[in-house]
Scaffold this motif. Structure first.
Motif, PDB file in Angstrom:
ATOM      1  N   ASN A 154      81.109 -17.170  55.476  1.00 35.22           N
ATOM      2  CA  ASN A 154      79.796 -17.820  55.386  1.00 35.22           C
ATOM      3  C   ASN A 154      79.908 -19.338  55.376  1.00 35.22           C
ATOM      4  N   GLY A 155      81.045 -19.849  54.919  1.00 34.68           N
ATOM      5  CA  GLY A 155      81.230 -21.291  54.832  1.00 34.68           C
ATOM      6  C   GLY A 155      80.761 -21.893  53.535  1.00 34.68           C
ATOM      7  N   GLY A 156      80.546 -21.070  52.485  1.00 36.65           N
ATOM      8  CA  GLY A 156      80.119 -21.590  51.188  1.00 36.65           C
ATOM      9  C   GLY A 156      79.878 -20.475  50.203  1.00 36.65           C
ATOM     10  N   GLY A 157      79.883 -20.856  48.917  1.00 34.89           N
ATOM     11  CA  GLY A 157      79.636 -19.884  47.868  1.00 34.89           C
ATOM     12  C   GLY A 157      80.886 -19.589  47.058  1.00 34.89           C
ATOM     13  N   THR A 158      80.693 -19.148  45.803  1.00 37.73           N
ATOM     14  CA  THR A 158      81.802 -18.809  44.927  1.00 37.73           C
ATOM     15  C   THR A 158      81.549 -17.461  44.261  1.00 37.73           C
ATOM     16  N   LEU A 159      82.630 -16.850  43.789  1.00 37.78           N
ATOM     17  CA  LEU A 159      82.582 -15.569  43.095  1.00 37.78           C
ATOM     18  C   LEU A 159      83.224 -15.725  41.723  1.00 37.78           C
ATOM     19  N   SER A 160      82.528 -15.286  40.684  1.00 36.56           N
ATOM     20  CA  SER A 160      83.097 -15.195  39.341  1.00 36.56           C
ATOM     21  C   SER A 160      83.209 -13.722  38.987  1.00 36.56           C
ATOM     22  N   THR A 161      84.393 -13.294  38.569  1.00 36.24           N
ATOM     23  CA  THR A 161      84.639 -11.878  38.284  1.00 36.24           C
ATOM     24  C   THR A 161      85.363 -11.730  36.961  1.00 36.24           C
ATOM     25  N   VAL A 162      85.086 -10.646  36.243  1.00 37.83           N
ATOM     26  CA  VAL A 162      85.644 -10.462  34.899  1.00 37.83           C
ATOM     27  C   VAL A 162      86.114  -9.026  34.720  1.00 37.83           C
ATOM     28  N   ASP A 163      87.193  -8.868  33.943  1.00 44.04           N
ATOM     29  CA  ASP A 163      87.706  -7.546  33.608  1.00 44.04           C
ATOM     30  C   ASP A 163      88.515  -7.653  32.320  1.00 44.04           C
ATOM     31  N   LEU A 164      88.475  -6.596  31.519  1.00 43.11           N
ATOM     32  CA  LEU A 164      89.242  -6.575  30.271  1.00 43.11           C
ATOM     33  C   LEU A 164      90.743  -6.461  30.515  1.00 43.11           C
ATOM     34  N   ASP A 165      91.138  -5.850  31.612  1.00 41.41           N
ATOM     35  CA  ASP A 165      92.542  -5.571  31.883  1.00 41.41           C
ATOM     36  C   ASP A 165      93.265  -6.837  32.349  1.00 41.41           C
ATOM     37  N   PRO A 166      94.274  -7.300  31.596  1.00 43.88           N
ATOM     38  CA  PRO A 166      94.994  -8.513  32.012  1.00 43.88           C
ATOM     39  C   PRO A 166      95.779  -8.327  33.306  1.00 43.88           C
ATOM     40  N   ARG A 167      95.981  -7.081  33.731  1.00 43.29           N
ATOM     41  CA  ARG A 167      96.692  -6.840  34.994  1.00 43.29           C
ATOM     42  C   ARG A 167      95.761  -6.961  36.185  1.00 43.29           C
ATOM     43  N   GLY A 168      94.469  -7.039  35.949  1.00 42.32           N
ATOM     44  CA  GLY A 168      93.483  -7.014  37.020  1.00 42.32           C
ATOM     45  C   GLY A 168      93.549  -8.224  37.925  1.00 42.32           C
ATOM     46  N   GLY A 169      93.017  -8.042  39.121  1.00 38.82           N
ATOM     47  CA  GLY A 169      92.889  -9.152  40.056  1.00 38.82           C
ATOM     48  C   GLY A 169      94.121  -9.474  40.858  1.00 38.82           C
ATOM     49  N   GLU A 170      95.109  -8.548  40.909  1.00 35.05           N
ATOM     50  CA  GLU A 170      96.345  -8.889  41.616  1.00 35.05           C
ATOM     51  C   GLU A 170      96.157  -8.992  43.126  1.00 35.05           C
ATOM     52  N   LEU A 171      95.023  -8.480  43.641  1.00 36.71           N
ATOM     53  CA  LEU A 171      94.774  -8.568  45.078  1.00 36.71           C
ATOM     54  C   LEU A 171      93.945  -9.791  45.462  1.00 36.71           C
ATOM     55  N   ILE A 172      93.596 -10.616  44.486  1.00 37.23           N
ATOM     56  CA  ILE A 172      92.878 -11.865  44.788  1.00 37.23           C
ATOM     57  C   ILE A 172      93.937 -12.915  45.110  1.00 37.23           C
ATOM     58  N   LEU A 173      94.296 -13.017  46.360  1.00 41.41           N
ATOM     59  CA  LEU A 173      95.422 -13.830  46.809  1.00 41.41           C
ATOM     60  C   LEU A 173      94.936 -14.936  47.739  1.00 41.41           C
ATOM     61  N   PRO A 174      95.759 -15.974  47.946  1.00 38.95           N
ATOM     62  CA  PRO A 174      95.390 -17.013  48.911  1.00 38.95           C
ATOM     63  C   PRO A 174      95.220 -16.396  50.304  1.00 38.95           C
ATOM     64  N   PRO A 175      94.265 -16.897  51.096  1.00 46.72           N
ATOM     65  CA  PRO A 175      93.376 -18.029  50.839  1.00 46.72           C
ATOM     66  C   PRO A 175      92.101 -17.665  50.086  1.00 46.72           C
ATOM     67  N   TYR A 176      91.935 -16.402  49.721  1.00 50.27           N
ATOM     68  CA  TYR A 176      90.678 -15.927  49.134  1.00 50.27           C
ATOM     69  C   TYR A 176      90.511 -16.386  47.691  1.00 50.27           C
ATOM     70  N   ARG A 177      91.625 -16.672  47.049  1.00 53.52           N
ATOM     71  CA  ARG A 177      91.582 -17.100  45.652  1.00 53.52           C
ATOM     72  C   ARG A 177      90.821 -18.410  45.471  1.00 53.52           C
ATOM     73  N   GLN A 178      90.747 -19.216  46.514  1.00 54.05           N
ATOM     74  CA  GLN A 178      90.135 -20.537  46.381  1.00 54.05           C
ATOM     75  C   GLN A 178      88.638 -20.487  46.071  1.00 54.05           C
ATOM     76  N   VAL A 179      87.985 -19.353  46.353  1.00 58.51           N
ATOM     77  CA  VAL A 179      86.550 -19.261  46.071  1.00 58.51           C
ATOM     78  C   VAL A 179      86.258 -18.286  44.922  1.00 58.51           C
ATOM     79  N   VAL A 180      87.322 -17.886  44.192  1.00 62.75           N
ATOM     80  CA  VAL A 180      87.174 -16.894  43.130  1.00 62.75           C
ATOM     81  C   VAL A 180      87.629 -17.462  41.798  1.00 62.75           C
ATOM     82  N   ARG A 181      86.819 -17.233  40.772  1.00 66.76           N
ATOM     83  CA  ARG A 181      87.215 -17.529  39.404  1.00 66.76           C
ATOM     84  C   ARG A 181      87.344 -16.189  38.679  1.00 66.76           C
ATOM     85  N   HIS A 182      88.577 -15.840  38.311  1.00 72.61           N
ATOM     86  CA  HIS A 182      88.846 -14.554  37.660  1.00 72.61           C
ATOM     87  C   HIS A 182      89.041 -14.780  36.165  1.00 72.61           C
TER      88      HIS A 182
END
Length: 284
Positions: A154-182
């Motif tokens: 889209n060329g803009g926008g951010t994602l904030s995501t939350v989970d109790l599991d500290p192992r979570g989010g291992e698939l949020i990798l560069p370059p996609y990590r730049q628009v995600v706050r985990h």
């Protein structure tokens, strides 16, 4: 007595349940044999014991395109195009596949990328072009990465995501990590903290899956944070009525899409979506 007259006789008689038992047994046997075959195949080839991954039947993907178009107001051919865009994204496929292979949970994960309902999540982000997306229930981060790819497209926008599991989010990798706050933590505390951000939520994805009461609490916490045009997605609407009930209370529309997994014994879940009226959407 010919077959048609016999069928009418049986249907009108008290013997109908017993007389049609062989036919009914045959129908059940055919259904069960299909399930047994797919189950046996899955037991041999898969490592998964939870959070099953699968593709959707082609017909089901067509239903999903119409579902996205109805909820977002986009053209159905545009929705189909967004879904094809994700299927054809080789960079995302390579990054996520490599992440699956390296995952600390790789012993119980299939190293194959299957989007399932998340292909719909991608289409929602592409169609709505949200500036702020919130997801509760990150898990491995497959859905997060898919939505991040849509935001980058889209060329803009951010994602904030939350989970109790500290192992979570291992698939949020560069370059996609730049628009995600985990964030690792409780989703309700996380949502309450977003009030300080003073940026309305354009798309909310509720995917924690704890209890119906927890989902109800998440929706209540998110309500004052939503933009007037916001769309809310929930995974558990196939078994809970929280999103549909909340939608009715808020004067919104609600629809549910039921998944049809391809070559899998699991019946699938789906996507529940709450969206504003056409008038409210037009005033965006």
């Amino acid at each position: 007595m010919n077959h048609t007259r016999f069928s009418r006789y049986v249907a009108a008689s008290r013997l109908a349940p017993a007389a049609t038992l062989p036919l009914r047994l045959g129908a059940v046997a055919r259904h069960c044999s299909t399930t047994v075959r797919s189950s046996a195949s899955w037991l041999v080839r898969s490592r998964e014991h939870v959070h099953y991954s699968y593709d959707l039947e082609p017909r089901n993907q067509e239903h999903l395109a119409w579902f996205v178009a109805t909820a977002t107001g986009c053209r159905v051919d545009a929705a189909r195009g967004y879904m094809a865009e994700l299927r054809d994204d080789e960079q995302l496929r390579r990054v996520i596949t490599e992440g699956l292979v390296r995952s600390p949970r790789r012993a119980t994960i299939d190293p194959l990328l299957r989007y399932g309902r998340r292909i719909g999540w991608y289409a929602f982000v592409r169609a709505l072009r949200p500036q702020f997306v919130v997801e509760t229930g990150t898990n491995r981060g497959l859905g997060s990465a898919v939505m991040a790819a849509a935001l980058l497209r889209n060329g803009g926008g951010t994602l904030s995501t939350v989970d109790l599991d500290p192992r979570g989010g291992e698939l949020i990798l560069p370059p996609y990590r730049q628009v995600v706050r985990h964030t690792v933590g409780d989703s309700l505390s996380f949502l309450n903290g977003l009030a300080e951000r003073q940026q309305p939520i354009d798309l909310l994805v509720v995917d924690t899956g704890y209890t119906a009461e927890h989902e109800r609490a998440e929706l209540a916490a998110a309500t004052p944070l939503l933009a007037d045009h916001a769309v809310v997605i929930a995974t558990k609407s196939y078994c809970w009525q929280e999103l549909s009930g909340w939608s009715e209370d808020q004067g919104r529309n609600f629809l549910h899409f039921a998944e049809e997994p391809r070559d899998h014994w699991y019946p699938g879940v789906g996507i529940g979506v709450s969206f504003p009226s056409v008038a409210a959407r037009a005033g965006r």
